[in-house]
Design an enzyme around this catalytic site. Structure first.
Site, PDB file in Angstrom:
ATOM      1  CG  ASP A 118      -2.038  -0.912   0.986  1.00 30.97           C
ATOM      2  OD1 ASP A 118      -2.494  -1.081  -0.083  1.00 30.97           O
ATOM      3  OD2 ASP A 118      -2.446  -1.614   2.119  1.00 30.97           O
ATOM      4  CG  ASP A 177      -6.982  -4.294  -4.312  1.00 32.00           C
ATOM      5  OD1 ASP A 177      -7.357  -5.331  -4.955  1.00 32.00           O
ATOM      6  OD2 ASP A 177      -7.683  -3.721  -3.353  1.00 32.00           O
TER       7      ASP A 177
HETATM    8  N1  GLY Z   1      -7.161  -1.745  -1.813  1.00 32.00           N
HETATM    9  C1  GLY Z   1      -8.238  -2.171  -0.512  1.00 32.00           C
HETATM   10  C2  GLY Z   1      -9.375  -1.982  -1.279  1.00 32.00           C
HETATM   11  O1  GLY Z   1      -9.785  -1.618  -2.590  1.00 32.00           O
HETATM   12  O2  GLY Z   1     -10.551  -2.160  -0.488  1.00 32.00           O
END
Ligand code: GLY
Length: 401
Positions: A118, A177
């Protein structure tokens, strides 16, 4: 081959005519409202800190309607600073620049946080936008350091960046993601001249393209690799979607946005095709509502009695605007993005002065955990403002990048 091409063209003409008509959003008024809401948020944040200085950015509202803040280490901490940069970009008002600098500075230590993928979301939305708008040399260094940190999570054997470390259920999980984090790497190569970041991004995008997608171009949320081999796949499944074989709405948004961005950075037509294929999947999906704001999962069992995910629509709209500038089907993508933005603006915004200053309502974070269901979320607001800026540039005939 020619026949398939003709069928695809026919399908697209059909899709264009069946897409609901979109009225364009009044961008000036949408930004004026966003400024009012964000002014309120700036008053609410200090009150919600409860003497905990580590809480830095808005996360959501709890069931009592109270503002919940996040520490910098969580994945959403960079979105609010990014929103402040977008308000500065649109208005040129120094007040927003000052606030953007302050909230961006709050999360600088994340440039060393290698505990998850992240770091890309956190640092690119904040420092990335800050650097784009100010060319501040210190921001450049932060972006390069964050890219170094993200690169430590890359396995050359498997060819991908590992997403999470802390979920015993998964061995070497890679989530769709993660495609968004590649933007940080592409930028770091441009800023440093070190091509290793670019190569990692391309390897990750290629491996994900091979392994994350089904035949219909919907994508899995999680692909779990075996790091004790050359990267055999242990499982394809989900963490936040309805089922392993379902199409989690935000995951599809990450895929469209991610492969469009990879095409921008590499000009590899395979990425453009992938973004187009995913866009076709979502826009033709029988469970996509006529307002083009999807339910939280395209296969959720009780549609139409399921929560929506405004964050997925905002991210899709932003990605589709960019895709519209590269693709021969651009008119379709622009029309779809316009419809999403019209719907979000008319029917998903908070009344001014309410909801602690969030802009959009009705997003869904993680429905299977009953976490953040039908609530405001900062990434919905971030991609909404980004999409408004993209719509404005397209309208003015300006390049997006
Ligand atoms: N990246 C985490 C989500 O989209 O919830």
């Amino acid at each position: 081959m020619r026949k398939i091409y003709c069928i695809l063209i026919a399908l697209f003409i059909c899709l264009f005519t069946t897409l609901p008509h979109a009225q364009s959003v009044d961008i000036k008024s949408a930004f004026a409202d966003a400024e009012k809401q964000t002014n309120l948020m700036l008053i609410e944040i200090p009150a919600a800190k409860h003497a905990k200085p580590e809480l830095v950015s808005p996360r959501t509202l709890n069931s009592n309607g109270e503002l919940v803040l996040t520490p910098s280490l969580r994945w959403t901490s960079g979105f609010f600073p990014g929103e402040l940069w977008y308000l500065y970009e649109y208005t040129g008002n120094k007040k927003w620049e000052e606030q953007a600098k302050a909230f961006t500075g709050n999360i600088e230590k994340e440039k060393y946080n290698n505990a998850s993928h992240d770091v890309g979301f956190k640092v690119y939305c904040s420092f990335g936008n800050g650097y784009r708008l100010t060319k501040d040399e210190h921001y450049r260094e932060v972006i390069i350091q964050a890219a170094k940190t993200l690169s430590t999570r890359f396995s050359p054997t498997i060819g991908v960046i590992k997403s999470w470390d802390t979920m015993p259920k998964w061995h070497y999980p890679v989530i769709i993601d993660n495609m968004l984090n590649l933007e940080l790497l592409f930028e770091a190569t441009k800023l440093s001249g070190d091509s290793s970041f670019y190569k990692i991004a391309v390897s990750h995008a290629n491996t994900t393209l091979r392994n994350h997608f089904r035949k219909d171009f919907s994508c899995y949320h999680v692909v779990d690799y075996d790091s004790t081999t050359a990267g055999n796949i242990i499982k394809k499944g989900t963490q936040q979607g309805y089922a392993d074989e379902s199409a989690w709405a935000r995951g599809q948004a990450w895929a469209i946005y991610g492969y469009t961005m990879c095409y921008r950075e590499t000009k590899d037509p395979t990425y453009l095709k992938q973004a187009e294929n995913v866009a076709r999947y979502i826009l033709n999906n029988p469970t996509m509502p006529t307002d083009l704001v999807p339910y939280w999962d395209f296969n959720a069992p009780n549609i139409p009695n399921e929560p929506k995910d405004a964050s997925a629509a905002a991210c899709m709209a932003s990605g589709l605007y960019e895709l519209s500038t590269y693709s021969k089907n651009g008119k379709i993508y622009k029309k779809a993005a316009d419809k999403m933005m019209e719907s979000l603006t008319k029917n998903y915004r908070s009344p001014i002065g309410e909801n602690k200053g969030f802009i959009l309502l009705h997003s869904t974070g993680a429905k299977p955990n009953n976490s953040e269901v039908d609530v405001p979320l900062p990434y919905a607001d971030y991609y909404y403002l980004e999409a408004l800026l993209r719509a404005k540039k397209i309208k003015e005939g300006k390049k997006l990048f």
